[in-house]
Design an enzyme around this catalytic site. Structure first.
Site, short mmCIF file in Angstrom:
data_model
loop_
_atom_site.label_atom_id
_atom_site.label_comp_id
_atom_site.label_asym_id
_atom_site.label_seq_id
_atom_site.Cartn_x
_atom_site.Cartn_y
_atom_site.Cartn_z
N GLY A 147 0.81 -1.21 0.00
CA GLY A 147 0.00 0.00 0.00
C GLY A 147 0.85 1.27 0.00
N GLU A 150 1.64 1.85 -3.52
CA GLU A 150 0.38 2.27 -4.16
C GLU A 150 0.02 3.71 -3.79
OE1 GLU A 150 -1.70 -1.13 -2.51
OE2 GLU A 150 -2.05 -1.90 -4.53
N1 CO8 Z 1 2.00 -3.64 8.86
C1 CO8 Z 1 2.11 -3.65 10.21
N2 CO8 Z 1 3.28 -3.55 10.86
C2 CO8 Z 1 4.41 -3.42 10.11
C3 CO8 Z 1 4.36 -3.40 8.71
C4 CO8 Z 1 3.10 -3.50 8.08
N3 CO8 Z 1 2.94 -3.44 6.74
N4 CO8 Z 1 5.63 -3.30 8.25
C5 CO8 Z 1 6.42 -3.23 9.33
N5 CO8 Z 1 5.69 -3.31 10.46
C6 CO8 Z 1 6.14 -3.28 11.85
C7 CO8 Z 1 6.79 -4.59 12.25
O1 CO8 Z 1 5.82 -5.55 12.61
C8 CO8 Z 1 7.66 -4.14 13.39
O2 CO8 Z 1 6.84 -3.98 14.52
P1 CO8 Z 1 7.32 -4.54 15.95
O3 CO8 Z 1 8.57 -3.76 16.27
O4 CO8 Z 1 6.19 -4.24 16.85
O5 CO8 Z 1 7.61 -5.97 15.76
C9 CO8 Z 1 8.13 -2.75 12.96
O6 CO8 Z 1 7.19 -2.33 11.97
C10 CO8 Z 1 9.50 -2.76 12.34
O7 CO8 Z 1 9.51 -3.71 11.28
P2 CO8 Z 1 10.65 -4.82 11.11
O8 CO8 Z 1 11.19 -5.22 12.43
O9 CO8 Z 1 10.11 -5.89 10.25
O10 CO8 Z 1 11.75 -3.94 10.33
P3 CO8 Z 1 12.87 -4.47 9.34
O11 CO8 Z 1 13.77 -3.32 9.09
O12 CO8 Z 1 13.47 -5.74 9.83
O13 CO8 Z 1 12.09 -4.84 7.98
C11 CO8 Z 1 10.49 -4.44 6.21
C12 CO8 Z 1 11.48 -3.82 7.23
C13 CO8 Z 1 11.27 -5.23 5.15
C14 CO8 Z 1 9.76 -3.28 5.55
C15 CO8 Z 1 9.51 -5.39 6.95
O14 CO8 Z 1 8.96 -4.69 8.05
C16 CO8 Z 1 8.36 -5.87 6.11
O15 CO8 Z 1 8.54 -6.76 5.30
N6 CO8 Z 1 7.16 -5.28 6.28
C17 CO8 Z 1 5.95 -5.70 5.61
C18 CO8 Z 1 5.96 -5.24 4.17
C19 CO8 Z 1 4.71 -5.73 3.47
O16 CO8 Z 1 4.48 -6.90 3.33
N7 CO8 Z 1 3.88 -4.79 3.00
C20 CO8 Z 1 2.63 -5.09 2.31
C21 CO8 Z 1 1.51 -5.07 3.29
S1 CO8 Z 1 -0.02 -5.60 2.56
C22 CO8 Z 1 -0.55 -4.26 1.70
O17 CO8 Z 1 0.04 -3.22 1.72
C23 CO8 Z 1 -1.82 -4.43 0.93
C24 CO8 Z 1 -2.27 -3.13 0.33
C25 CO8 Z 1 -3.67 -3.28 -0.12
C26 CO8 Z 1 -4.35 -1.95 -0.29
C27 CO8 Z 1 -4.47 -1.19 0.98
C28 CO8 Z 1 -5.31 -1.88 2.02
C29 CO8 Z 1 -5.57 -1.02 3.24
#
Ligand code: CO8
Length: 296
Positions: A147, A150
């Site tokens: 997102g 997007e």
């Molecule tokens: N949602 C919720 N929490 C998140 C997200 C997310 N998308 N991304 C990161 N966080 C949180 C983590 O859970 C973590 O929280 P906590 O400290 O409480 O555990 C904190 O942010 C830090 O993240 P990381 O420890 O994972 O940080 P890294 O530096 O190791 O990694 C990354 C960074 C690579 C960005 C990794 O966090 C990651 O892969 N994130 C998810 C990315 C992803 O899959 N995005 C797609 C989500 S689905 C989507 O967007 C669908 C869109 C549809 C249209 C819109 C609908 C509303």
């Protein structure tokens, strides 16, 4: 002094009107009318030499600016507010150095069911970004994923910091992009690259995004916001009326056939001849002086 009071009164009134339409965040928003700093998930600022550039900063650093419902609702309210503000020429949307936005909030979405998505009109707060009439520049540092990518693509221009990363990783979560990742991305980068990104979830660098036309410029990360504001200020030197018509015309290229688009463009071009700013712009050129646009 009277002018300042008038501007403040009009801003306050438009903010209160927007808040009235958004009951879930009305209390928080009403307070922001006086302090402009009581958002929960974003920060807003008005900047630029002429104070005509609005900056919206996503502000959920611990969650890498994951786009929860509350955040999208606040973006939507802020955009409506700035959209109505005659003093604002362009809007910059940005995040932190680590993340523009790491996607929709996965943890918030996790319990959703199909019927809840349909009946709750899930994603409805996202449409305001592409609907905004004023130019929006996405200033992307760090991750713009799912997102987040997007959201950047809903904006009109993307400037990227040199460490930015773009991607549509939804496939790894057992879902697909839901706010333009299979549509806007494909129109920008072509089928092969969009398929590769959406089917693998692989990220691309800022430099690749620029090469593909997804981003229009890559700058050092620490200069990104300043460059985006500079761009917004440049747009703000033109007639906001004509800027709006021009934005609408470019966007039409994405939404219709070439012939229909050309016809729309021609008619819109003709329509500029009914404006004071078209006359002023051409007169100023002929008289070798800067144009003094009145947005009429
Ligand atoms: N949602 C919720 N929490 C998140 C997200 C997310 N998308 N991304 C990161 N966080 C949180 C983590 O859970 C973590 O929280 P906590 O400290 O409480 O555990 C904190 O942010 C830090 O993240 P990381 O420890 O994972 O940080 P890294 O530096 O190791 O990694 C990354 C960074 C690579 C960005 C990794 O966090 C990651 O892969 N994130 C998810 C990315 C992803 O899959 N995005 C797609 C989500 S689905 C989507 O967007 C669908 C869109 C549809 C249209 C819109 C609908 C509303």
């Amino acid at each position: 002094m009277a002018n300042i009071a008038k501007i403040f009164a009009s801003r306050t009134q438009s903010m209160l009107q927007a808040a009235a339409r958004q009951p879930q965040v009305a209390t928080r928003f009403s307070r922001s009318a006086s302090t402009a700093s009581n958002w929960e998930f974003i920060k807003t600022d008005i900047t630029g030499e002429k104070k005509n550039v609005a900056v919206i900063t996503l502000n959920r650093p611990k969650a890498l600016n994951a786009l929860c419902n509350g955040l999208m609702k606040e973006i939507s309210i802020a955009l409506k507010q700035f959209g109505k503000d005659k003093n604002i020429a362009a809007i910059v949307l940005t995040g932190s150095e680590k993340a523009f936005a790491a996607g929709a909030d996965i943890k918030e979405m996790l319990p959703n069911t199909y019927s809840q998505c349909i009946q709750g009109n899930f994603l409805n707060d996202w449409v305001e970004v592409a609907r905004t009439q004023k130019p929006i520049i996405a200033a992307v540092n760090g991750y713009a994923l799912g997102g987040g990518c997007e959201l950047a693509m809903m904006c009109d221009i993307i400037y990227a910091g040199d460490k930015a990363k773009f991607g549509q990783p939804e496939i790894a979560l057992g879902t697909i992009p839901g706010a333009g990742g299979t549509q806007r991305l494909t129109r920008v980068v072509g089928k092969s690259k969009a398929m590769e990104m959406c089917l693998t979830g692989n990220m691309i660098s800022a430099q690749e995004a620029e090469k593909l036309g997804l981003a229009s410029k890559v700058v050092p990360a620490d200069q990104l916001l300043a460059e985006a504001i500079k761009l917004a200020e440049k747009i703000g030197t033109h007639s906001s009326l004509i800027v709006q018509l021009c934005k609408e015309s470019v966007n039409t290229a994405y939404e219709t056939t070439l012939q229909e688009g050309l016809k729309f463009e021609r008619r819109t071009f003709h329509a500029t001849f009914s404006t004071a700013d078209r006359k002023e712009g051409m007169t100023a050129f002929a008289e070798k002086r800067p144009a003094n646009f009145t947005n009429e």
